[in-house]
Design an enzyme around this catalytic site. Sequence first.
Site, PDB file in Angstrom:
ATOM      1  N   GLU A  49       0.820  -1.215   0.000  1.00  0.00           N
ATOM      2  CA  GLU A  49       0.000   0.000   0.000  1.00  0.00           C
ATOM      3  C   GLU A  49       0.857   1.270   0.000  1.00  0.00           C
ATOM      4  O   GLU A  49       0.670   2.163   0.835  1.00  0.00           O
ATOM      5  CB  GLU A  49      -0.955  -0.020   1.196  1.00  0.00           C
ATOM      6  CG  GLU A  49      -1.849  -1.252   1.216  1.00  0.00           C
ATOM      7  CD  GLU A  49      -2.889  -1.249   2.332  1.00  0.00           C
ATOM      8  OE1 GLU A  49      -2.723  -0.469   3.296  1.00  0.00           O
ATOM      9  OE2 GLU A  49      -3.858  -2.013   2.235  1.00  0.00           O
ATOM     10  N   GLU A  84      -5.066  -8.696  -0.193  1.00  0.00           N
ATOM     11  CA  GLU A  84      -5.878  -8.473   1.008  1.00  0.00           C
ATOM     12  C   GLU A  84      -7.304  -8.214   0.549  1.00  0.00           C
ATOM     13  O   GLU A  84      -7.518  -7.538  -0.459  1.00  0.00           O
ATOM     14  CB  GLU A  84      -5.422  -7.242   1.815  1.00  0.00           C
ATOM     15  CG  GLU A  84      -4.129  -7.371   2.579  1.00  0.00           C
ATOM     16  CD  GLU A  84      -3.841  -6.111   3.408  1.00  0.00           C
ATOM     17  OE1 GLU A  84      -4.806  -5.376   3.737  1.00  0.00           O
ATOM     18  OE2 GLU A  84      -2.671  -5.864   3.726  1.00  0.00           O
TER      19      GLU A  84
END
Length: 614
Positions: free
Chosen positions: A165, A295
């Site tokens: 991220e 995820e």
Amino acid sequence: MKLSKWIGTTIVGMSLLSTQGFAQNTITVKPTIQRYLGENTSKLDRDKYMQAHIWIGEKEDKEFEAFKSTYNINPAYKGSRRFWNPLATVKQGKKPKVKNKYKGVRDVTPFSVSTGRATNFFYDRSVDYSEADVAAYSKEMAAYIAERYQKDWPEMPAIYEPFNEPFVHAKDLYPGKGNKAKSNKAIIKISEALRDIGQAVHAIPELENMKVAGYASAWPAFEVNNFEIWDTRYRTFIDIAGKDMDMLSVHLYDGKGLNNAGGRRSGSNAEAILDMIEVYSYISLGEVKPIAITEYGRLVDDQPGWTPKNGKSNYHPIENSQAVRSQMHLAMGFMERGDNLVCAIPFSTGKQPSTKKYAKAGLWTVDKDGKAELTSRKYFFEVLKDVKGNRVHIGSDNVDIQTQAFVDGKQLYVILNNLNEETQTLNLAVEELKGLKKVETKRIKTYVNKLPQLVKDSSKEAPSTIDIEYGETIILTYNFSKNLPTKKKEYSTKYYASEYLKPIKANEANTFDFQNVTADAKGSAVLRLGVGRAHGKSLQPVVTVNGNKVTLPEDVIRGYNQHNRKEFFGLLEIPVPAEYLKSGDNKVSITFPDSNGKISSAILKVIGYSKKSS
């Protein structure tokens, strides 16, 4: 969702209406027609989905082994994703010496993903990396990482995802307060580093088994600011590093937090996000890169009064269980992408004390004495516990009911999942029931204010109807006296338009060309149209295919109407009569009655009984 327009506060009440009055709610199953995604993917690859965001490795763990045994998970599974790679050993730019421990092609640990942090690469907080020339440094560090993996890294991941991220942390790459212009420049530097890492890994033949993924997008809110977030983030990444990635990775969550401003991604929003990535990959790179969902699930809340160091528990069984509903909603969509999906890792975490932050997301909960017990998140694994085999034909005339069906020898498995906020009564039209011995029914019900329930039943007769609640998943196992034969094969092929992100202007047609289509008048087709628009704007365009006007169902949106998101960004799934298509080039025209927003992607999904023409 069935309503295409809404105004003001009427949206909330209208969105709760059931589709029962408008759809026949029929589920059609043809177990002797084997179904393929693309030309080669029919078998359910359980290993792609039976995962969690944990890492056990070589440690002895009786509870983990029992968990794998109970839910029929691959015995070789050691966990899915962890924050550990050569970059993590570099401290303030000082690199440990590379030792020559290994020779030849490196074997990788199946199913494993290794990730890290961009701030380990761009480590000096006093440097403005958005402006600094780091080209030489970036290539040097990338080469070092690749050499470590080649020569002395003990446990090799199947997938190396360098940064977790990174773009939401772009402001950490320069001193001072967050600055939009600087963050956008930092995103370019991060993308260039990912490109350099991909090139360095691919330059070493000994690393051919380790694949590189990026960029682990945390916040794929592509539609924000008229798709500015798309342009400055994922598009920029693909333009710079896409061809040097083996796969493209993204994180998808329901709930509210860093990854999502609120509302649900499951359903039409997740489909639009993934379609947009695929379409731009096709346009920009000339190929549809595989996708890794490293995820996904639901962002569950911290417990009231909990802070990282105050010793209070951050685990609540009901709050923890909310993710089961979201995980199943999303996983059903991922299973329909099995031909282009590398992995899908639900964010259910490993064993940790209840006082830790991510105890709230645990697959296990640990008491004060250190005893571990599976949480309600075990029910995600209950869905696929016994399911295996090849895909077979299944269809639903209600877009809110997600379906999958598989045949393995004498068993037919049918999975149903409800995205509609109201209970649906489904008509089950299952063909070829001769020799049926019994039907086992397993229901997993998830609730907002109480723990999930697992309900099992069996009958000698096949049910003709079944009720399914919101968020419920039903697994029907039809047991036959003899193996079910394959009498026919059907192939699902996606055709990608060469244009995307087209502005919507009132009563002006947007056209999309689909080339080299293999048509089959006995098959079926769906136009998958990604759309980003303000609430209140039409989601019922006039559609023509090769000059033939298509009649749209009242409901073309999978799941709810996104009323609690700032704007609508989702996929319209529009059935197209197969006879409207022709082999070769096809032209689709889309006209909305009002201005605003953009068509983010266009894919023509064609289902027929012969493989795509070469």
